[in-house]
Design a protein around this motif. Structure first.
Motif, PDB file in Angstrom:
ATOM      1  N   ILE A 241     -35.551  14.454  50.900  1.00 17.59           N
ATOM      2  CA  ILE A 241     -36.821  15.163  50.793  1.00 17.59           C
ATOM      3  C   ILE A 241     -37.745  14.672  51.907  1.00 17.59           C
ATOM      4  CG2 ILE A 241     -37.854  13.515  49.169  1.00 17.59           C
ATOM      5  CD1 ILE A 241     -39.045  15.938  47.703  1.00 17.59           C
ATOM      6  N   PRO A 242     -38.404  15.564  52.654  1.00 18.85           N
ATOM      7  CA  PRO A 242     -39.128  15.135  53.852  1.00 18.85           C
ATOM      8  C   PRO A 242     -40.575  14.717  53.617  1.00 18.85           C
ATOM      9  CG  PRO A 242     -39.099  17.514  53.748  1.00 18.85           C
ATOM     10  CD  PRO A 242     -38.325  17.035  52.544  1.00 18.85           C
ATOM     11  N   HIS A 243     -41.058  14.793  52.391  1.00 17.81           N
ATOM     12  CA  HIS A 243     -42.466  14.481  52.146  1.00 17.81           C
ATOM     13  C   HIS A 243     -42.613  13.949  50.732  1.00 17.81           C
ATOM     14  CE1 HIS A 243     -42.403  18.200  49.828  1.00 17.81           C
ATOM     15  NE2 HIS A 243     -41.921  18.810  50.887  1.00 17.81           N
TER      16      HIS A 243
ATOM     17  N   ARG B 281     -39.939  10.221  49.741  1.00 15.82           N
ATOM     18  CA  ARG B 281     -39.397  10.433  51.085  1.00 15.82           C
ATOM     19  C   ARG B 281     -38.588   9.234  51.573  1.00 15.82           C
ATOM     20  NH1 ARG B 281     -43.873  11.364  55.400  1.00 15.82           N
ATOM     21  NH2 ARG B 281     -44.421   9.304  54.605  1.00 15.82           N
ATOM     22  N   GLU B 282     -39.184   8.048  51.576  1.00 15.20           N
ATOM     23  CA  GLU B 282     -38.497   6.872  52.100  1.00 15.20           C
ATOM     24  C   GLU B 282     -37.324   6.472  51.215  1.00 15.20           C
ATOM     25  OE1 GLU B 282     -38.796   5.198  55.053  1.00 15.20           O
ATOM     26  OE2 GLU B 282     -39.873   7.059  55.419  1.00 15.20           O
TER      27      GLU B 282
ATOM     28  N   ARG C  54     -34.492   8.827  52.010  1.00 10.17           N
ATOM     29  CA  ARG C  54     -33.958   8.561  53.349  1.00 10.17           C
ATOM     30  C   ARG C  54     -33.025   7.360  53.310  1.00 10.17           C
ATOM     31  NH1 ARG C  54     -34.731   5.024  57.132  1.00 10.17           N
ATOM     32  NH2 ARG C  54     -36.516   4.080  56.064  1.00 10.17           N
TER      33      ARG C  54
ATOM     34  N   ARG D   3     -30.152  16.992  47.775  1.00  8.81           N
ATOM     35  CA  ARG D   3     -31.112  15.962  48.115  1.00  8.81           C
ATOM     36  C   ARG D   3     -30.436  14.603  47.943  1.00  8.81           C
ATOM     37  NH1 ARG D   3     -34.790  18.221  51.301  1.00  8.81           N
ATOM     38  NH2 ARG D   3     -36.288  19.608  50.252  1.00  8.81           N
TER      39      ARG D   3
END
Length: 370
Positions: free
Chosen positions: A291-293, A297-298, A301, A270
């Motif tokens: 992590i997508p959720h 998340r942000e 990203r 991650r």
């Protein structure tokens, strides 16, 4: 001429319950103790479960609850925060604490409020490239902000003179793992380390093994996999990989992360701030899968994109992480004589092994002027 350190005193630290918040707090606490100060960590029950990290460190477990949810949930959270703040306030007074360092995470909110109610200076430390929700909410009360990166989003309006880049403190085991990047040779294993953070990452267990099975045989038989995975099918995955000549080890948790990072040629992980700091300090390249959720998340990203732009590794959003795409990327990286060593060098150049010392320096400067 450097001013003398202030008299030894007790410093309070507040950290959320994940390793990403607790490990930097642990690193600072041990640095402060080494300098003759006292230290105490305020966390919640999840943080207290990191018994190895907290060994020998005074710590206080407080009730904590996120403000997420509807009106009822928010009211319950406010009641919990109030109760925790009163408990922390009494403990801070009893210990004679002189300053509070907040590391983010919603459990850090109540101790920080308690410290300010006593008139104590508040220094916030941000591990990521953007202020966390807790730190954003506390920023208006803060006397200083320490960052892990040269630029930080979310701190608009805060006095730039009170911002210092320290890096993100890492554990002693990570510092001890610093070593030259291991050579890649035809007769040596290609060591692939896959970790999913404190929550693990089921997607890695689902995607990495079939990706390795798709590799050309000449590459596959050189791969030595260490995979953090909590699935009940771990033994079956190991058996399937070994049948295909992949040396595989799967565990729900690695408690020797420093040694594993030292030996790794490539890490899939991650993009949490503490994971990133560990890789940079040791100097290892990574494939980062944010992590997508959820609330991270942000943050993840942005971390992953920042690291990819710096040449430290590759950002692969989870929806794009398939056995086919990962296998193709791994084949390219393992076939290149320069891709992984160059990324490792870029990582090492960004590492901040002195982060705990720099943050302790910031604490002592604030003590002198408070």
């Amino acid at each position: 001429m450097q001013r003398p350190a202030p008299p030894a005193t007790t410093i309070a630290l507040a950290a959320g319950g994940t390793g990403g918040h607790l490990f930097p707090a642990e690193a600072l606490a041990r640095e402060l103790l080494a300098r003759g100060h006292g230290a105490v960590i305020y966390t919640e029950r999840r943080g207290a479960a990191y018994t190895q990290a907290l060994e020998g460190l005074p710590h206080v477990v407080l009730p904590a609850r996120s403000l997420a949810g509807g009106i009822g949930g928010k009211l319950a959270a406010m009641a919990t925060i109030t109760r925790a703040a009163w408990q922390a306030r009494g403990d801070l007074k009893r210990r004679g604490a002189a300053l509070m360092v907040g590391f983010g995470g919603y459990p850090s909110f109540a101790p920080a409020l308690a410290a300010k109610s006593l008139g104590l200076p508040l220094l916030l430390h941000e591990q990521a490239t953007r202020l966390s929700l807790a730190n954003r909410q506390l920023l208006r009360l803060a006397d200083g902000l320490a960052t892990s990166f040269p630029t930080i989003a979310g701190a608009d309006g805060f006095d730039a003179a009170r911002i210092v880049e320290t890096g993100n403190p890492v554990r002693r085991a990570i510092l001890d793992a610093r070593a030259p990047y291991p050579a890649i040779a035809p007769d040596t294993p290609l060591r692939l380390l896959v970790v999913g953070g404190s929550q693990s990452a089921r997607v890695f267990g689902e995607v990495v093994p079939p990706a390795l099975l798709r590799l050309p045989e000449a590459v596959r038989r050189h791969v030595k996999l260490a995979l953090q995975y909590k699935g009940e099918d771990a033994d079956a995955i190991v058996a399937r990989l070994r049948e295909a000549d992949v040396d595989a080890e799967i565990r729900p948790f690695f408690d020797d992360m420093g040694a594993r990072l030292r030996d790794a040629h490539l890490v899939i992980a991650r993009a949490g701030a503490t994971t990133a700091a560990d890789l940079l300090v040791v100097g290892r390249p990574g494939i980062f899968v944010p992590i997508p959720h959820g609330g991270s998340r942000e943050e993840q990203r942005r971390n992953a994109e920042t690291l990819a732009q710096a040449g430290v590794g590759w950002c692969v959003p989870e929806p794009e992480l398939t056995a086919e795409s990962l296998s193709a990327l791994l084949a390219d990286l393992f076939a290149s004589p320069t891709a992984l060593p160059q990324a490792a060098a870029a990582a090492a150049a960004l590492g901040r092994p002195q982060a705990a010392a720099r943050l302790a320096d910031a604490v002592e400067r604030m003590l002198r002027t408070s």
